[in-house]
Design an enzyme around this catalytic site. Structure first.
Site, PDB file in Angstrom:
ATOM      1  N   HIS A  22      10.529  -0.782   3.518  1.00  0.00           N
ATOM      2  CA  HIS A  22       9.463  -1.213   4.417  1.00  0.00           C
ATOM      3  C   HIS A  22       9.730  -2.671   4.785  1.00  0.00           C
ATOM      4  O   HIS A  22       9.629  -3.551   3.951  1.00  0.00           O
ATOM      5  CB  HIS A  22       8.106  -1.081   3.724  1.00  0.00           C
ATOM      6  CG  HIS A  22       6.947  -1.507   4.556  1.00  0.00           C
ATOM      7  ND1 HIS A  22       6.405  -0.689   5.514  1.00  0.00           N
ATOM      8  CD2 HIS A  22       6.229  -2.647   4.593  1.00  0.00           C
ATOM      9  CE1 HIS A  22       5.392  -1.324   6.092  1.00  0.00           C
ATOM     10  NE2 HIS A  22       5.273  -2.518   5.550  1.00  0.00           N
ATOM     11  N   GLU A  36       4.665  -0.966  -6.120  1.00  0.00           N
ATOM     12  CA  GLU A  36       5.763  -1.808  -5.639  1.00  0.00           C
ATOM     13  C   GLU A  36       5.908  -3.044  -6.517  1.00  0.00           C
ATOM     14  O   GLU A  36       4.916  -3.588  -6.954  1.00  0.00           O
ATOM     15  CB  GLU A  36       5.518  -2.217  -4.188  1.00  0.00           C
ATOM     16  CG  GLU A  36       5.643  -1.049  -3.252  1.00  0.00           C
ATOM     17  CD  GLU A  36       5.326  -1.386  -1.799  1.00  0.00           C
ATOM     18  OE1 GLU A  36       4.723  -2.431  -1.523  1.00  0.00           O
ATOM     19  OE2 GLU A  36       5.687  -0.582  -0.949  1.00  0.00           O
ATOM     20  N   ARG A  41       0.237   1.493   3.296  1.00  0.00           N
ATOM     21  CA  ARG A  41       0.272   0.784   2.022  1.00  0.00           C
ATOM     22  C   ARG A  41       0.464   1.804   0.915  1.00  0.00           C
ATOM     23  O   ARG A  41      -0.190   2.853   0.896  1.00  0.00           O
ATOM     24  CB  ARG A  41      -1.049   0.019   1.767  1.00  0.00           C
ATOM     25  CG  ARG A  41      -1.327  -1.074   2.753  1.00  0.00           C
ATOM     26  CD  ARG A  41      -0.425  -2.274   2.485  1.00  0.00           C
ATOM     27  NE  ARG A  41      -0.612  -3.316   3.464  1.00  0.00           N
ATOM     28  CZ  ARG A  41       0.174  -3.510   4.524  1.00  0.00           C
ATOM     29  NH1 ARG A  41       1.190  -2.714   4.742  1.00  0.00           N
ATOM     30  NH2 ARG A  41      -0.040  -4.495   5.360  1.00  0.00           N
TER      31      ARG A  41
END
Length: 172
Positions: free
Chosen positions: A132, A114, A85
């Site tokens: 990702h 993000e 993360r």
């Protein structure tokens, strides 16, 4: 070590002969460790001090795991990969560690803020940034496709892409 991490460790060991060190809440069985010649580290500090490359693959635990302080405990010249993360990493501290040479390289497919990517990281030649997409739902894939098409349409009509990649290579 989760199944995903175990797979990464098996491949790194089999393909590159890497010595595998790991730190986790639960130690793997002796058989699992022996299969890839893995060594368990009791603490994160122990792992960071001896590893040439650290792969972060853990669920979010509520706070940053990689900070200025933890980066200082990485082995000098080591590499860092985050597939967990983005919110686990202080990217400003990561940029500083890369610029100073304390870390030699980084690979990220997740980002602290993000969907925004740290501008400094996008300009560094010792950083690899990828998308990702692990475990993406159908809606996520549709969203990626829509965004890709919007980017293409904008570029073809002379506008700036919404999410440019390698913008420095594009002719103006």
């Amino acid at each position: 070590m989760s199944n995903r991490v175990s797979t990464i460790a098996r491949k790194a060991y089999a393909c590159f002969g890497m010595k595998i060190y790991y730190q986790d809440l639960y130690r793997k069985s002796k058989e699992q460790e022996q299969a890839i010649n893995a060594s368990f580290c009791e603490t994160l500090d122990e792992l960071l001090a001896i590893s040439d490359c650290v792969v972060l693959a853990t669920p979010f635990g509520g706070s940053k795991l990689i900070t200025k302080e933890t980066l200082a405990r990485f082995k000098k010249g080591s590499k860092f990969v985050n597939i967990a993360r983005g919110s686990l990493v202080d990217e400003s501290a990561l940029v500083d560690a890369l610029k100073s040479g304390h870390l030699s390289a980084a690979g990220l497919d997740v980002h602290e803020n993000e969907p925004n990517v740290n501008k400094d990281l996008t300009q560094m030649r010792n950083v690899t940034l990828t998308a990702h997409t692990a475990g993406g739902a159908a809606e996520t894939q549709i969203g990626f496709e829509r965004l890709s098409m919007e980017n293409i349409q904008r570029v073809l009509t002379g506008q700036e892409a919404l999410t440019p990649v390698n913008k420095q290579l594009m002719k103006k």
